[in-house]
Motif scaffolding. Structure first.
Motif, PDB file in Angstrom:
ATOM      1  N   SER A 186      47.126 100.809 114.223  1.00 13.16           N
ATOM      2  CA  SER A 186      45.900 101.588 114.393  1.00 13.16           C
ATOM      3  C   SER A 186      44.710 100.772 113.893  1.00 13.16           C
ATOM      4  CB  SER A 186      45.995 102.888 113.601  1.00 13.16           C
ATOM      5  OG  SER A 186      45.984 102.622 112.202  1.00 13.16           O
ATOM      6  N   GLY A 187      43.498 101.266 114.177  1.00 13.57           N
ATOM      7  CA  GLY A 187      42.306 100.549 113.739  1.00 13.57           C
ATOM      8  C   GLY A 187      42.246 100.373 112.233  1.00 13.57           C
ATOM      9  N   GLY A 188      42.595 101.425 111.495  1.00 14.66           N
ATOM     10  CA  GLY A 188      42.593 101.333 110.036  1.00 14.66           C
ATOM     11  C   GLY A 188      43.628 100.361 109.520  1.00 14.66           C
ATOM     12  N   GLN A 189      44.798 100.368 110.132  1.00 18.94           N
ATOM     13  CA  GLN A 189      45.855  99.442 109.726  1.00 18.94           C
ATOM     14  C   GLN A 189      45.481  98.000 110.055  1.00 18.94           C
ATOM     15  OE1 GLN A 189      49.133 101.152 111.844  1.00 18.94           O
ATOM     16  NE2 GLN A 189      49.361 102.857 110.409  1.00 18.94           N
ATOM     17  N   GLN A 190      44.792  97.794 111.174  1.00 17.94           N
ATOM     18  CA  GLN A 190      44.321  96.449 111.502  1.00 17.94           C
ATOM     19  C   GLN A 190      43.286  95.963 110.488  1.00 17.94           C
ATOM     20  OE1 GLN A 190      43.105  95.858 115.572  1.00 17.94           O
ATOM     21  NE2 GLN A 190      44.942  96.823 116.404  1.00 17.94           N
ATOM     22  N   GLN A 191      42.453  96.877 109.988  1.00 17.32           N
ATOM     23  CA  GLN A 191      41.505  96.472 108.949  1.00 17.32           C
ATOM     24  C   GLN A 191      42.240  96.109 107.671  1.00 17.32           C
ATOM     25  OE1 GLN A 191      38.880  94.926 108.181  1.00 17.32           O
ATOM     26  NE2 GLN A 191      37.330  96.414 108.774  1.00 17.32           N
ATOM     27  N   MET A 192      43.265  96.870 107.328  1.00 15.68           N
ATOM     28  CA  MET A 192      44.106  96.518 106.178  1.00 15.68           C
ATOM     29  C   MET A 192      44.716  95.129 106.371  1.00 15.68           C
ATOM     30  SD  MET A 192      46.095 100.117 105.528  1.00 15.68           S
ATOM     31  CE  MET A 192      45.181 101.658 105.349  1.00 15.68           C
ATOM     32  N   HIS A 195      52.061  95.321  98.236  1.00 13.26           N
ATOM     33  CA  HIS A 195      51.852  96.320  97.189  1.00 13.26           C
ATOM     34  C   HIS A 195      50.573  97.123  97.450  1.00 13.26           C
ATOM     35  CE1 HIS A 195      51.085  98.129  93.256  1.00 13.26           C
ATOM     36  NE2 HIS A 195      49.910  97.519  93.245  1.00 13.26           N
ATOM     37  N   TYR A 196      49.502  96.418  97.822  1.00 10.31           N
ATOM     38  CA  TYR A 196      48.236  97.096  98.087  1.00 10.31           C
ATOM     39  C   TYR A 196      48.272  97.876  99.402  1.00 10.31           C
ATOM     40  CZ  TYR A 196      45.975  94.522  94.271  1.00 10.31           C
ATOM     41  OH  TYR A 196      45.628  94.019  93.040  1.00 10.31           O
ATOM     42  N   PHE A 197      49.018  97.347 100.378  1.00  9.44           N
ATOM     43  CA  PHE A 197      49.069  97.953 101.707  1.00  9.44           C
ATOM     44  C   PHE A 197      50.524  98.174 102.125  1.00  9.44           C
ATOM     45  CE2 PHE A 197      45.322  95.084 101.631  1.00  9.44           C
ATOM     46  CZ  PHE A 197      44.308  96.042 101.743  1.00  9.44           C
ATOM     47  N   PRO A 198      51.182  99.199 101.589  1.00  6.58           N
ATOM     48  CA  PRO A 198      52.605  99.436 101.890  1.00  6.58           C
ATOM     49  C   PRO A 198      52.899  99.605 103.378  1.00  6.58           C
ATOM     50  CG  PRO A 198      51.886 100.797 100.041  1.00  6.58           C
ATOM     51  CD  PRO A 198      50.666 100.174 100.606  1.00  6.58           C
ATOM     52  N   ILE A 199      51.945 100.134 104.138  1.00  8.20           N
ATOM     53  CA  ILE A 199      52.167 100.329 105.567  1.00  8.20           C
ATOM     54  C   ILE A 199      52.359  98.995 106.280  1.00  8.20           C
ATOM     55  CG2 ILE A 199      49.717 100.328 106.191  1.00  8.20           C
ATOM     56  CD1 ILE A 199      52.502 102.537 107.711  1.00  8.20           C
ATOM     57  N   LEU A 200      51.743  97.940 105.764  1.00 14.54           N
ATOM     58  CA  LEU A 200      51.917  96.618 106.378  1.00 14.54           C
ATOM     59  C   LEU A 200      53.331  96.096 106.168  1.00 14.54           C
ATOM     60  CD1 LEU A 200      48.542  94.814 105.529  1.00 14.54           C
ATOM     61  CD2 LEU A 200      49.140  96.184 107.547  1.00 14.54           C
ATOM     62  N   LYS A 201      53.921  96.384 105.019  1.00 11.49           N
ATOM     63  CA  LYS A 201      55.314  95.992 104.795  1.00 11.49           C
ATOM     64  C   LYS A 201      56.230  96.751 105.728  1.00 11.49           C
ATOM     65  CE  LYS A 201      58.807  95.279 101.242  1.00 11.49           C
ATOM     66  NZ  LYS A 201      59.130  95.347  99.799  1.00 11.49           N
ATOM     67  N   GLU A 202      55.946  98.029 105.884  1.00 12.22           N
ATOM     68  CA  GLU A 202      56.754  98.868 106.775  1.00 12.22           C
ATOM     69  C   GLU A 202      56.710  98.357 108.212  1.00 12.22           C
ATOM     70  OE1 GLU A 202      56.375 103.395 108.494  1.00 12.22           O
ATOM     71  OE2 GLU A 202      55.895 103.052 106.367  1.00 12.22           O
ATOM     72  N   LYS A 203      55.557  97.798 108.615  1.00 10.13           N
ATOM     73  CA  LYS A 203      55.375  97.358 109.996  1.00 10.13           C
ATOM     74  C   LYS A 203      55.303  95.839 110.130  1.00 10.13           C
ATOM     75  CE  LYS A 203      53.268 101.650 111.500  1.00 10.13           C
ATOM     76  NZ  LYS A 203      52.385 102.279 112.499  1.00 10.13           N
ATOM     77  N   ARG A 204      55.857  95.134 109.162  1.00  7.66           N
ATOM     78  CA  ARG A 204      55.673  93.679 109.097  1.00  7.66           C
ATOM     79  C   ARG A 204      56.221  92.922 110.305  1.00  7.66           C
ATOM     80  NH1 ARG A 204      59.569  95.203 105.536  1.00  7.66           N
ATOM     81  NH2 ARG A 204      61.595  94.149 105.545  1.00  7.66           N
ATOM     82  N   ASN A 205      57.199  93.503 111.007  1.00  7.40           N
ATOM     83  CA  ASN A 205      57.788  92.808 112.155  1.00  7.40           C
ATOM     84  C   ASN A 205      57.232  93.287 113.499  1.00  7.40           C
ATOM     85  OD1 ASN A 205      59.592  91.195 110.579  1.00  7.40           O
ATOM     86  ND2 ASN A 205      60.895  92.994 110.305  1.00  7.40           N
ATOM     87  N   THR A 226      53.219  89.004 114.865  1.00  8.04           N
ATOM     88  CA  THR A 226      53.635  90.086 113.985  1.00  8.04           C
ATOM     89  C   THR A 226      52.659  90.231 112.818  1.00  8.04           C
ATOM     90  OG1 THR A 226      54.997  88.745 112.507  1.00  8.04           O
ATOM     91  CG2 THR A 226      56.054  89.607 114.518  1.00  8.04           C
ATOM     92  N   VAL A 227      52.756  91.366 112.162  1.00  8.31           N
ATOM     93  CA  VAL A 227      51.936  91.624 110.979  1.00  8.31           C
ATOM     94  C   VAL A 227      52.141  90.521 109.942  1.00  8.31           C
ATOM     95  CG1 VAL A 227      51.690  93.166 108.988  1.00  8.31           C
ATOM     96  CG2 VAL A 227      51.781  94.116 111.307  1.00  8.31           C
ATOM     97  N   GLU A 228      53.394  90.170 109.682  1.00  4.73           N
ATOM     98  CA  GLU A 228      53.661  89.154 108.660  1.00  4.73           C
ATOM     99  C   GLU A 228      53.171  87.775 109.086  1.00  4.73           C
ATOM    100  OE1 GLU A 228      57.620  87.811 106.280  1.00  4.73           O
ATOM    101  OE2 GLU A 228      56.809  89.838 105.957  1.00  4.73           O
ATOM    102  N   GLU A 229      53.283  87.461 110.368  1.00  5.34           N
ATOM    103  CA  GLU A 229      52.754  86.182 110.854  1.00  5.34           C
ATOM    104  C   GLU A 229      51.236  86.137 110.690  1.00  5.34           C
ATOM    105  OE1 GLU A 229      56.074  85.096 114.303  1.00  5.34           O
ATOM    106  OE2 GLU A 229      54.334  86.324 114.795  1.00  5.34           O
ATOM    107  N   ASN A 230      50.560  87.245 110.969  1.00  8.34           N
ATOM    108  CA  ASN A 230      49.122  87.314 110.751  1.00  8.34           C
ATOM    109  C   ASN A 230      48.773  87.059 109.289  1.00  8.34           C
ATOM    110  OD1 ASN A 230      46.983  88.439 112.914  1.00  8.34           O
ATOM    111  ND2 ASN A 230      49.021  89.194 113.482  1.00  8.34           N
ATOM    112  N   LEU A 231      49.530  87.669 108.384  1.00 12.28           N
ATOM    113  CA  LEU A 231      49.261  87.489 106.957  1.00 12.28           C
ATOM    114  C   LEU A 231      49.470  86.036 106.538  1.00 12.28           C
ATOM    115  CD1 LEU A 231      50.923  90.722 105.532  1.00 12.28           C
ATOM    116  CD2 LEU A 231      48.471  90.230 105.673  1.00 12.28           C
ATOM    117  N   LYS A 232      50.545  85.433 107.013  1.00 13.70           N
ATOM    118  CA  LYS A 232      50.849  84.058 106.597  1.00 13.70           C
ATOM    119  C   LYS A 232      49.836  83.055 107.123  1.00 13.70           C
ATOM    120  CE  LYS A 232      55.784  84.591 105.669  1.00 13.70           C
ATOM    121  NZ  LYS A 232      57.173  84.207 106.048  1.00 13.70           N
TER     122      LYS A 232
END
Length: 234
Positions: free
Chosen positions: A136-142, A119-129, A92-98
């Motif tokens: 998308s490619g841009g979101q993966q860069q974020m 806060h910097y990347f609100p879309i990541l919070k929205e898609k954290r699970n 998941t997005v959050e697992e990647n961040l952690k």
């Protein structure tokens, strides 16, 4: 903060970096620009311990980190966002961040930093699970930048931020990097896209065939005739 002195990097006897020397102060935002194969990524990999230099010194906050293991360098306060993002697609997005905080033990601060990334990347919070590979490619860069921030770095190195991204995404990411820098984070941006790099960073180094051929404030480089013709298409 960082001083690279007389750095040489070779691969199987082929020289990629040829005696490069540069430095940066705490909180500075610099860029290394140049064509593919100029030696930019090799410099960054030497700083982060991913390749061992043939020769030279890398001093970070008065400590020589040349040749040290990457985990030691991360603990010193350097983080690396690699070319190609290299996220974990099935996690998941959050697992990647952690994962970016895997060397840290301060759980409360980790959670605070996770909130900052959101806060910097609100879309990541929205898609954290959601799986990282669904972005998308841009979101993966974020996500890749956010993961790098989770080690709580003093210096962030970003390799080819703009590669394969739409102009509007590039613009958004550049604004976020500027904000991060204004909040005290030192940044080195490695870029083939000189136009973006010179508009985002404050000081630039131009590399060709493993050598620094030019350096100056980015405003001065933007007005330089050689840079305009060779890199900006003016």
């Amino acid at each position: 903060m960082l001083a690279v002195k007389d750095l040489y990097v070779e691969y199987s006897g082929i020289r990629a970096v040829n005696g490069v020397t540069f430095s940066m102060d705490e909180g500075q935002f610099i860029t290394l620009i140049g064509a593919n194969g100029a030696g930019k990524s090799s410099i960054v990999k030497a700083i982060t311990g991913l390749v061992k230099p043939k020769q030279g010194e890398i001093i970070f906050n008065d400590t020589n980190i040349e040749g040290r293991d990457s985990s030691v360098i991360i603990r010193q306060g350097i983080s690396y966002c690699p070319e190609g993002r290299r996220i974990f697609a099935t996690m998941t997005v959050e697992e990647n961040l952690k994962i970016g905080a895997y060397l840290r033990k301060d759980k409360k601060k980790i959670n605070d930093d996770l909130d900052k990334v959101y806060h910097y990347f609100p879309i990541l919070k929205e898609k954290r699970n959601l799986p990282g590979g669904s972005l998308s490619g841009g979101q993966q860069q974020m996500l890749a930048v956010g993961r790098s921030l989770m080690s709580d770095p003093k210096l962030l190195l970003i390799d080819e931020l703009t590669l394969g991204l739409a102009p509007i995404i590039i613009q958004d990411l550049a604004k976020i990097l500027i904000e991060l820098n204004q909040n005290g984070l030192a940044i080195i941006l490695i870029e083939q896209n000189a136009n973006v790099a010179l508009k985002t960073a404050n000081y630039g180094y131009v590399l060709e065939t493993g050598n620094i051929i030019l350096e100056d404030d980015t405003t001065e480089l933007t007005d330089n005739d050689f840079i305009q013709k060779a890199y900006l298409g003016i």
